[in-house]
Design an enzyme around this catalytic site. Sequence first.
Site, PDB file in Angstrom:
ATOM      1  N   ARG A  81      -8.801  -0.579   4.391  1.00  0.00           N
ATOM      2  CA  ARG A  81      -7.947   0.462   3.816  1.00  0.00           C
ATOM      3  C   ARG A  81      -6.581  -0.105   3.467  1.00  0.00           C
ATOM      4  O   ARG A  81      -5.907   0.416   2.572  1.00  0.00           O
ATOM      5  CB  ARG A  81      -7.748   1.607   4.824  1.00  0.00           C
ATOM      6  CG  ARG A  81      -8.964   2.474   5.033  1.00  0.00           C
ATOM      7  CD  ARG A  81      -8.610   3.636   5.926  1.00  0.00           C
ATOM      8  NE  ARG A  81      -7.331   4.178   5.522  1.00  0.00           N
ATOM      9  CZ  ARG A  81      -6.455   4.782   6.332  1.00  0.00           C
ATOM     10  NH1 ARG A  81      -6.746   4.947   7.606  1.00  0.00           N
ATOM     11  NH2 ARG A  81      -5.319   5.240   5.884  1.00  0.00           N
ATOM     12  N   ARG A 110       0.194  14.632  13.420  1.00  0.00           N
ATOM     13  CA  ARG A 110       0.679  14.367  12.056  1.00  0.00           C
ATOM     14  C   ARG A 110       0.617  15.584  11.132  1.00  0.00           C
ATOM     15  O   ARG A 110      -0.150  15.602  10.165  1.00  0.00           O
ATOM     16  CB  ARG A 110      -0.097  13.201  11.438  1.00  0.00           C
ATOM     17  CG  ARG A 110       0.119  11.913  12.173  1.00  0.00           C
ATOM     18  CD  ARG A 110      -0.594  10.765  11.542  1.00  0.00           C
ATOM     19  NE  ARG A 110       0.157  10.132  10.470  1.00  0.00           N
ATOM     20  CZ  ARG A 110      -0.270   9.042   9.833  1.00  0.00           C
ATOM     21  NH1 ARG A 110      -1.407   8.504  10.125  1.00  0.00           N
ATOM     22  NH2 ARG A 110       0.462   8.508   8.882  1.00  0.00           N
ATOM     23  N   LYS A 123       0.831  -1.210   0.000  1.00  0.00           N
ATOM     24  CA  LYS A 123       0.000   0.000   0.000  1.00  0.00           C
ATOM     25  C   LYS A 123       0.858   1.250   0.000  1.00  0.00           C
ATOM     26  O   LYS A 123       0.628   2.174  -0.789  1.00  0.00           O
ATOM     27  CB  LYS A 123      -0.893  -0.002   1.252  1.00  0.00           C
ATOM     28  CG  LYS A 123      -1.602   1.329   1.491  1.00  0.00           C
ATOM     29  CD  LYS A 123      -2.490   1.288   2.715  1.00  0.00           C
ATOM     30  CE  LYS A 123      -1.838   1.702   4.000  1.00  0.00           C
ATOM     31  NZ  LYS A 123      -1.462   3.114   4.124  1.00  0.00           N
ATOM     32  N   ASN A 124       1.856   1.272   0.887  1.00  0.00           N
ATOM     33  CA  ASN A 124       2.630   2.508   1.047  1.00  0.00           C
ATOM     34  C   ASN A 124       3.621   2.768  -0.077  1.00  0.00           C
ATOM     35  O   ASN A 124       4.270   3.807  -0.100  1.00  0.00           O
ATOM     36  CB  ASN A 124       3.366   2.504   2.394  1.00  0.00           C
ATOM     37  CG  ASN A 124       2.413   2.753   3.550  1.00  0.00           C
ATOM     38  OD1 ASN A 124       1.228   3.022   3.336  1.00  0.00           O
ATOM     39  ND2 ASN A 124       2.922   2.662   4.770  1.00  0.00           N
ATOM     40  N   CYS A 156      -6.367  13.403  13.177  1.00  0.00           N
ATOM     41  CA  CYS A 156      -6.123  12.014  12.802  1.00  0.00           C
ATOM     42  C   CYS A 156      -6.058  11.202  14.075  1.00  0.00           C
ATOM     43  O   CYS A 156      -5.569  11.680  15.091  1.00  0.00           O
ATOM     44  CB  CYS A 156      -4.807  11.943  12.041  1.00  0.00           C
ATOM     45  SG  CYS A 156      -4.235  10.288  11.762  1.00  0.00           S
ATOM     46  N   ASP A 195       4.214   0.670  12.136  1.00  0.00           N
ATOM     47  CA  ASP A 195       3.040  -0.009  11.587  1.00  0.00           C
ATOM     48  C   ASP A 195       2.936  -1.474  12.027  1.00  0.00           C
ATOM     49  O   ASP A 195       1.938  -2.139  11.716  1.00  0.00           O
ATOM     50  CB  ASP A 195       3.045   0.077  10.052  1.00  0.00           C
ATOM     51  CG  ASP A 195       2.677   1.467   9.553  1.00  0.00           C
ATOM     52  OD1 ASP A 195       2.228   2.302  10.365  1.00  0.00           O
ATOM     53  OD2 ASP A 195       2.834   1.728   8.347  1.00  0.00           O
TER      54      ASP A 195
END
Length: 418
Positions: free
Chosen positions: A398, A122, A22-23, A117, A306
């Site tokens: 997501r 952030r 994803k990133n 968030c 993460d």
Amino acid sequence: MDKLAITGGVRLQGEVRVSGAKNATLPILAGALLADGPVTIGNVPHLNDVTTMIALLVRMGVDVTVHDGMRVEVDPGNIQHYRAPYELVKTMRASILVLGPLLSRFGEAEVSLPGGCAIGARPVDLHVAGLQAMGAEISIEDGFIRARADRLKGAHLVLDIVTVTGTENLMMAAALAKGHTVIENAAREPEVVDLANFLNSMGARVRGAGTNRIEIEGVSALGGTDYNVMPDRIETGTFLVAAAMTGGRILVKRTRPAVIEAVLAKLRDAGADIVIGEDWIELDMHAVRPKSVDISTAPYPGFPTDMQAQFTAMNSIADGVGTITENVFENRFMHVLELQRMGADIKIAGHSAVIHGIAGLTAAPVMATDLRASASLVLAGLAADGETLVDRIYHIDRGYECIEEKFQQLGALIRRIV
Ligand code: UD1
């Protein structure tokens, strides 16, 4: 709202294939805005965040075609405007990644500020300051970042904090800037390297990605390309922790072991037997309860933030006491409250969590609060006694492709309730 129902206690066994990262996909889709011709991107994961980024491009008038086999073609030739609206940015902070490419290629950009968030403040101040140093005029008005530039100029940028999307935004902006840019204290994440490789395949001149000093020689135009996204290291790590928590044995395929060494080291400390090949990892827990591990998150090559929530879940049922220290984001312990509802013994002190492992969690209805927090609740459910219901799983969609199918493949009793 969809939920996941998980009956815990099954030892995971079998093979699972990892999706594209994803990133890496998100910055690469944004980077396609820089191209003069069509760009084809392969190994794109089917995720809500990817759909949001595609929606953002389509909203600007970019032609996007999704082909079979997770290939996406992006042609920015017919772009009509350069605006990222609030309703899309608020669902995905990574929308900020269009700022650098839009400004560099089209001379203007208007991107909504991401706003609050769940995992801390952030800010995006470093993205803005870097672009200003390259000659952009930027104002913050009505909740939008409004940026203009004739042609960006190369600059010597020193980032105060290591920021992944900040590094990526500036690298993309510099690719079409006039002259030489140096980014010092750059993020070294593998996804930054993947983006650099993608840009170079379009004709960019980026060197040093993967180190903390990236140099970019601006070029006047970038062409189309065909590029495959790297495998997702966080999805890889999540499956491995799931196997470790259930005492299982799994083979994770189509991954890249070299980029998750910090995670593998902690799994070995927890008692897992791990064998790696070039693109696969086999983990065998031999039906033994994991041992507690201490974790301290840091930018790459340190332990990834993460993966923090997943290891918090593992420590909850491990033998011993483990301390988890979160150094990258403030307020990233939302999952702890939910794990406590499943019986976990966790105390938070500042940005650390001290976890006394217990023999077993008990199932409970729990609520996902952010992407990785929701992954930790699924893992807790897989190891708990009884049926756990995880609510608000749009967070997990997501970032995890076909989560329930993949866990089912490993023998888990998990189903989606729609
Ligand atoms: C990216 C990842 C996310 C991961 C994170 C850290 C993507 C799409 N997302 O997020 O999954 O958890 O890296 O590995 O790649 N900061 C500032 N000012 C800025 C930018 C950042 O103060 O202008 C701070 C942040 O508040 C945070 C730290 O820097 O405390 C690191 O954040 P950053 O690396 O920017 O995270 P993201 O790029 O948003």
